[in-house]
Design an enzyme around this catalytic site. Sequence first.
Site, PDB file in Angstrom:
ATOM      1  N   CYS A 126       1.068  -1.268  -0.544  1.00  0.00           N
ATOM      2  CA  CYS A 126      -0.211  -0.038  -0.456  1.00  0.00           C
ATOM      3  C   CYS A 126       1.011   0.735   0.311  1.00  0.00           C
ATOM      4  O   CYS A 126       1.823   1.326   0.610  1.00  0.00           O
ATOM      5  CB  CYS A 126      -0.951   0.056   1.544  1.00  0.00           C
ATOM      6  SG  CYS A 126      -1.526   1.648   2.308  1.00  0.00           S
ATOM      7  N   ARG A 131       1.678  -2.253   6.457  1.00  0.00           N
ATOM      8  CA  ARG A 131       0.339  -2.849   6.893  1.00  0.00           C
ATOM      9  C   ARG A 131       0.212  -4.025   6.470  1.00  0.00           C
ATOM     10  O   ARG A 131      -0.391  -4.316   5.603  1.00  0.00           O
ATOM     11  CB  ARG A 131      -0.729  -2.022   5.418  1.00  0.00           C
ATOM     12  CG  ARG A 131      -0.602  -0.321   6.667  1.00  0.00           C
ATOM     13  CD  ARG A 131      -1.362   0.694   5.584  1.00  0.00           C
ATOM     14  NE  ARG A 131      -2.156   0.840   6.439  1.00  0.00           N
ATOM     15  CZ  ARG A 131      -3.938   1.346   5.552  1.00  0.00           C
ATOM     16  NH1 ARG A 131      -3.948   1.843   4.577  1.00  0.00           N
ATOM     17  NH2 ARG A 131      -4.849   1.237   6.817  1.00  0.00           N
TER      18      ARG A 131
HETATM   19  C1  UD1 Z   1      -7.785   2.025  10.298  1.00  0.00           C
HETATM   20  C2  UD1 Z   1      -8.155   3.007   9.437  1.00  0.00           C
HETATM   21  C3  UD1 Z   1      -7.490   3.613   8.670  1.00  0.00           C
HETATM   22  C4  UD1 Z   1      -5.714   4.574   9.554  1.00  0.00           C
HETATM   23  C5  UD1 Z   1      -5.833   3.839  10.918  1.00  0.00           C
HETATM   24  C6  UD1 Z   1      -4.901   4.349  11.859  1.00  0.00           C
HETATM   25  C7  UD1 Z   1     -10.472   2.145   8.448  1.00  0.00           C
HETATM   26  C8  UD1 Z   1     -10.980   1.477   7.291  1.00  0.00           C
HETATM   27  N1  UD1 Z   1      -8.940   2.191   8.603  1.00  0.00           N
HETATM   28  O1  UD1 Z   1      -6.753   1.418   9.285  1.00  0.00           O
HETATM   29  O2  UD1 Z   1      -8.188   5.424   8.120  1.00  0.00           O
HETATM   30  O3  UD1 Z   1      -5.169   5.505   8.811  1.00  0.00           O
HETATM   31  O4  UD1 Z   1      -6.943   2.287  11.020  1.00  0.00           O
HETATM   32  O5  UD1 Z   1      -6.043   5.321  12.412  1.00  0.00           O
HETATM   33  O6  UD1 Z   1     -10.968   2.029   9.239  1.00  0.00           O
HETATM   34  N2  UD1 Z   1      -0.487  -3.259  12.005  1.00  0.00           N
HETATM   35  C9  UD1 Z   1       0.528  -4.299  12.016  1.00  0.00           C
HETATM   36  N3  UD1 Z   1       0.189  -5.427  11.689  1.00  0.00           N
HETATM   37  C10 UD1 Z   1      -1.787  -6.062  12.107  1.00  0.00           C
HETATM   38  C11 UD1 Z   1      -2.333  -4.107  12.167  1.00  0.00           C
HETATM   39  C12 UD1 Z   1      -1.441  -3.237  12.075  1.00  0.00           C
HETATM   40  O7  UD1 Z   1       2.236  -4.056  12.543  1.00  0.00           O
HETATM   41  O8  UD1 Z   1      -1.648  -6.629  11.464  1.00  0.00           O
HETATM   42  C13 UD1 Z   1       0.138  -2.061  12.484  1.00  0.00           C
HETATM   43  C14 UD1 Z   1       0.113  -1.041  10.921  1.00  0.00           C
HETATM   44  O9  UD1 Z   1       1.046  -1.529  10.059  1.00  0.00           O
HETATM   45  C15 UD1 Z   1       0.187  -0.041  11.720  1.00  0.00           C
HETATM   46  C16 UD1 Z   1      -0.623   0.432  12.576  1.00  0.00           C
HETATM   47  O10 UD1 Z   1      -0.612  -1.158  12.950  1.00  0.00           O
HETATM   48  O11 UD1 Z   1       1.598   0.846  11.401  1.00  0.00           O
HETATM   49  C17 UD1 Z   1      -1.998   0.655  12.667  1.00  0.00           C
HETATM   50  O12 UD1 Z   1      -2.771  -0.047  12.413  1.00  0.00           O
HETATM   51  P1  UD1 Z   1      -4.445  -0.443  11.593  1.00  0.00           P
HETATM   52  O13 UD1 Z   1      -5.326   0.594  13.282  1.00  0.00           O
HETATM   53  O14 UD1 Z   1      -4.384  -1.395  12.135  1.00  0.00           O
HETATM   54  O15 UD1 Z   1      -5.106   0.592  10.919  1.00  0.00           O
HETATM   55  P2  UD1 Z   1      -6.111  -0.227   9.549  1.00  0.00           P
HETATM   56  O16 UD1 Z   1      -6.842  -0.749  10.717  1.00  0.00           O
HETATM   57  O17 UD1 Z   1      -5.517  -0.655   8.329  1.00  0.00           O
END
Ligand code: UD1
Length: 429
Positions: A126, A131
Amino acid sequence: MDRIQIRGGAALNGVIPISGAKNAALPLMIASLLTDQTLTLENLPRLADVAQLAHILGNHGVDYSIDGKRIGEDTGSGQTAHLRARTIVDTSAPYELVAKMRASFWVIAPLVARMGAARVSLPGGCAIGTRPVDLLLMALEKLGAQIDIDGGYAVAKAPKGLIGAEIEFPKVTVGGTHVAMMAASTARGATLIRNAAREPEVADLAACLNKMGARIRGAGSSTIEIEGVARLNGAHHRVLPDRIEAGTYATAVAMTGGDLMLEGVGEDLLEEALEALTAAGATVTSDNRGVRVRRNGAGLKAVDIATAPFPGFPTDLQAQFMALMTRARGVSRIKETIFENRFMHVQELARLGASIKLEGDTAIVSGVKRLRGAPVMATDLRASVSLVIAGLAADGETIVNRVYHLDRGFERLEEKLGACGADIARIAG
Ligand code: UD1
């Protein structure tokens, strides 16, 4: 491909109705897979991402219909959608669909909870960072699903159903929290989620799941308790207002000067962002109609921010705030702690005359007296709207290319800004 044309310099004055939140609408729509009854969602925003997710859910067997509007009715108000997954006809979500929108990966949770099996494409790279979905899969494994990665797909199996468990996220994840809540709602026994995301959209999903019959407590705090129930029913739910859309327009009026009423949103959704705007020189007040943001005359002051999970400064407003700081007096340090590489807008802002230096996860913005219009390119959803904000304050004409990014997350942006005095138009083609 459509473009947005802006002639900068006009102040923003008027009322902007805030749409339903994209980031709540998507998980709420996905929750419809958990029941064979109808889930009715009011105030659903008209966005490309919502339409795309409706298409994906249709493949799984969800009947999706939108209430018609009467002639003369304001087409700007949110739509009411009915979603019914009477039977799930397909438990797999292919790469072509998931790659277009990361959040669609979350269907894995209701599919494995209800059907005991799911095969969902990994979302892939992405523009704003890697992500990964490791934490989402960890949560499902804790709940007893067996997970395999096969040919770029996550394959989840739980033929005997999911079982309540304790899930502790090592990092705050919004998607992980949504997935864990949806999957645990119908698991056997109790689930405890620790270090849960506290975003308002998590609380909104929990409120809707509870209306469907789930027993979820504590959503909106970092500890969520879920007592699994045998089945979920239909429900009626209104999507909460979009705090990122509201924060974007609040930043826009701080940039151009003027007086905007952001209708339908409360300050509680935006605390830290509004504090930063106040420190930069805007005046923020609120009443039961919404949040009013003004800036008259006085110049902008440089303010340092660091993004953080809610209630911290939202990463989804970082690009917009950076656009604002390009015109501030002094030097502002903007630190991005959630996503690496979420600085794609820096190069484009520089094309408008901004002075920004990157040092690791921090952008150092030295305010300039004026920006000058130029053709720029949108790279992701929030980055593209930061270019619009900069264009509103730049001398001359700015053309923002690749507007489809904007259409994913901002409903009728040019209409809403145009109605408040901005010189902005969409050029089709
Ligand atoms: C959601 C929002 C997005 C926002 C983000 C953070 C939606 C549709 N999207 O994205 O707009 O920018 O929250 O507020 O609601 N991570 C991991 N492993 C995982 C999952 C996440 O390492 O399995 C990390 C990600 O790379 C990132 C952090 O955790 O650094 C936060 O990500 P996350 O809160 O999960 O973002 P989204 O839910 O994808």
